[in-house]
Design a protein around this motif. Structure first.
Motif, PDB file in Angstrom:
ATOM      1  N   MET A 195       0.568  -1.156   0.174  1.00 46.42           N
ATOM      2  CA  MET A 195      -0.466   0.063   0.170  1.00 46.42           C
ATOM      3  C   MET A 195       1.167   1.587  -0.110  1.00 46.42           C
ATOM      4  O   MET A 195       1.180   2.237  -0.396  1.00 46.42           O
ATOM      5  N   ALA A 196       2.261   1.008   0.911  1.00 48.12           N
ATOM      6  CA  ALA A 196       2.999   2.457   0.389  1.00 48.12           C
ATOM      7  C   ALA A 196       3.663   2.391  -0.214  1.00 48.12           C
ATOM      8  O   ALA A 196       3.937   3.857  -0.688  1.00 48.12           O
ATOM      9  N   ALA A 197       3.584   1.511  -1.233  1.00 47.13           N
ATOM     10  CA  ALA A 197       4.258   1.693  -2.512  1.00 47.13           C
ATOM     11  C   ALA A 197       3.322   2.226  -3.747  1.00 47.13           C
ATOM     12  O   ALA A 197       3.875   2.962  -4.367  1.00 47.13           O
ATOM     13  N   LEU A 198       2.538   1.317  -3.358  1.00 46.68           N
ATOM     14  CA  LEU A 198       0.920   1.837  -3.964  1.00 46.68           C
ATOM     15  C   LEU A 198       1.066   3.922  -4.109  1.00 46.68           C
ATOM     16  O   LEU A 198       1.311   5.250  -4.858  1.00 46.68           O
ATOM     17  N   GLY A 199       0.930   4.534  -3.096  1.00 49.40           N
ATOM     18  CA  GLY A 199       0.979   5.784  -2.728  1.00 49.40           C
ATOM     19  C   GLY A 199       2.567   6.078  -3.334  1.00 49.40           C
ATOM     20  O   GLY A 199       1.691   7.731  -3.406  1.00 49.40           O
ATOM     21  N   LEU A 200       3.360   5.535  -2.761  1.00 51.94           N
ATOM     22  CA  LEU A 200       4.604   6.355  -3.286  1.00 51.94           C
ATOM     23  C   LEU A 200       4.371   6.136  -4.708  1.00 51.94           C
ATOM     24  O   LEU A 200       4.927   8.141  -5.170  1.00 51.94           O
ATOM     25  N   GLY A 201       3.976   5.656  -5.303  1.00 56.85           N
ATOM     26  CA  GLY A 201       4.164   5.773  -6.919  1.00 56.85           C
ATOM     27  C   GLY A 201       3.107   6.994  -7.554  1.00 56.85           C
ATOM     28  O   GLY A 201       3.432   8.267  -8.175  1.00 56.85           O
ATOM     29  N   ALA A 202       2.570   7.344  -6.677  1.00 56.53           N
ATOM     30  CA  ALA A 202       1.350   8.326  -6.836  1.00 56.53           C
ATOM     31  C   ALA A 202       1.637   9.811  -6.357  1.00 56.53           C
ATOM     32  O   ALA A 202       1.201  10.908  -7.321  1.00 56.53           O
ATOM     33  N   LEU A 203       2.598  10.161  -5.087  1.00 52.73           N
ATOM     34  CA  LEU A 203       3.082  11.651  -4.960  1.00 52.73           C
ATOM     35  C   LEU A 203       4.883  11.078  -5.314  1.00 52.73           C
ATOM     36  O   LEU A 203       3.968  12.852  -6.016  1.00 52.73           O
ATOM     37  N   ILE A 204       4.707  10.100  -6.487  1.00 51.53           N
ATOM     38  CA  ILE A 204       6.022  10.910  -7.178  1.00 51.53           C
ATOM     39  C   ILE A 204       5.405  11.213  -8.944  1.00 51.53           C
ATOM     40  O   ILE A 204       5.628  12.443  -9.578  1.00 51.53           O
TER      41      ILE A 204
END
Length: 419
Positions: free
Chosen positions: A251-260
């Motif tokens: 879930m954190a990776a999904l959010g990190l991708g969206a952040l970038i």
């Protein structure tokens, strides 16, 4: 890139409003994760976990537009803070009573969902009164989407840390207490206290009388479905690999991708109609969900999750602009709340479908629900291109902000329906 965002944050009240809204939204942003983990810890099945999360999502879908219309009518403080307190009490009831009585558990999540304060729509209604010019407001929409992704990155990790240190019940209590403090910070600010919606035409449909807005809502129903299914699919994937922490990292990776993706999107000014741009972004978003069905090793899956999230924040930021262009006058908070609602309904549908997909098929099947949702969102956009081509606003609508204190009046209808 950073200079544009810093200019926004330097504006008076901007940082406080953004941070308060972000913190205030933490309970709703992590509710599906917290409910699923709590249900599984209490011995409930994936289907029950998905059903409770779906009940919360559907309740939020009902409450957001109603509370959004109330905000347009009566102002933010009189609606947002009481709603936040009631929502927190609902989640506290679930944490304290558990699953010993399923009707009570469903009642708790429904109360929490219906009372979820429309902080997202409220913030977007406030931006024009805090910032200067359309360009800054549009960049603020992108920063808003980026901030959400920070929450979606940190939120799952915070929930899993609280679960590890104490328990899923403690996580529910702490997260919702933090949310009330965030809502309090927003409603005590000067922009929130003085904001008034523009006059609105009496119409029982409110914001829903805009065909363009309806097309956008249909699109984001399926985007929500994709994300909701990933919530359950991620838990199943973590169980398959025997480590609860895997779920938090996915879930954190999904959010990190969206952040970038959101940071890159907001770093430049975009030419052309936002409706057309949204079609390309959603197409890339759909393409990113499809490889998740491969369910490879944890490192590869984490990388795929980050890739799948890259176009989420740009899609959300672009949708804010489209909502602003198509919402009828005097319905700004309600229109943004409808976007949250359809997203929530879609997420509820995704969690409800993904649970049985795991039990009847496999983890890959539940990730396939996400891919199907992304493709369906693109199909809706392509099939409604003519409706979205021209904003539906009439000449009676002013081009200035709905937060213009010189032009705004006390919210309400001149006659007819009262919300």
């Amino acid at each position: 890139m950073a200079a544009g965002y810093l200019d926004i944050l330097r504006a008076r009240h901007a940082a406080r409003l953004l941070a308060g809204t972000l913190v205030g939204r933490l309970p709703s942003g992590t509710a599906h994760i917290a409910i699923v983990l709590f249900t599984r810890a209490e011995g409930g099945s994936y289907t029950l976990a998905g059903a409770l999360a779906a009940a919360y999502g559907l309740a939020t879908a009902v409450g957001q537009p109603l509370l959004g219309r109330a905000v347009d009518l009566y102002g933010q403080p009189r609606v947002q803070l009481p709603a936040a307190v009631v929502s927190a009490l609902g989640m506290s009831l679930l944490a304290l009573t558990g699953l010993s009585s399923l009707p009570l558990a469903y009642l708790a999540v429904i109360v929490a969902g219906v009372a979820t304060p429309p902080l997202e729509g409220g913030l977007r209604a406030l931006w024009p009164s805090v910032l200067k010019g359309e360009g800054q407001v549009h960049r603020a929409y992108a920063m808003d989407a980026v901030a959400q992704e920070i929450m979606f990155t940190v939120g799952p990790l915070l929930v899993t840390v609280l679960v590890s240190l104490w328990s899923p019940a403690a996580a529910l209590l702490v997260i919702n207490a933090i949310g009330v403090l965030g809502a309090l910070s927003v409603v005590l600010s000067e922009p929130s206290r003085t904001w008034r919606s523009a006059p609105r035409e009496a119409h029982w449909l409110g914001a829903l009388r805009s065909p363009g807005l309806l097309a956008l809502l249909g699109t984001f129903f399926f985007v929500g479905l994709a994300l909701g299914s990933i919530t359950v699919a991620g838990v199943a994937y973590a169980d398959d690999h025997g480590r609860e922490s895997v779920y938090g990292w996915l879930m954190a990776a999904l959010g990190l991708g969206a952040l970038i993706g959101g940071l890159a999107y907001g770093a430049r000014q975009w030419a052309g109609a936002p409706e057309r741009r949204l079609r390309y972004i959603v197409g890339l978003l759909a393409l990113g969900y499809l490889p998740l069905t491969l369910t490879p090793s944890v490192p590869v899956m984490t990388a795929l999750a980050a890739l799948a999230g890259v176009f989420l924040a740009p899609a959300i930021a672009c949708s804010f602009i489209v909502v602003d262009r198509h919402a009828p006058r005097g319905t700004v908070t309600e229109a943004f709340s409808w976007l949250v609602t359809t997203f929530g309904v879609g997420a509820a549908a995704g969690t409800a479908v993904a649970g049985p997909a795991v039990e009847l098929g496999s983890t890959a099947w539940s990730f396939a629900v996400a891919g199907a949702g992304g493709v369906a969102a693109l199909v809706v956009l392509l099939s409604t291109g003519r409706v979205l081509a021209a904003p539906s606003r009439t000449p009676a609508v002013v081009t200035g902000s709905e937060n213009d204190r010189n032009g705004a009046v006390e919210p309400g209808f001149s006659s007819g329906h009262k919300a």
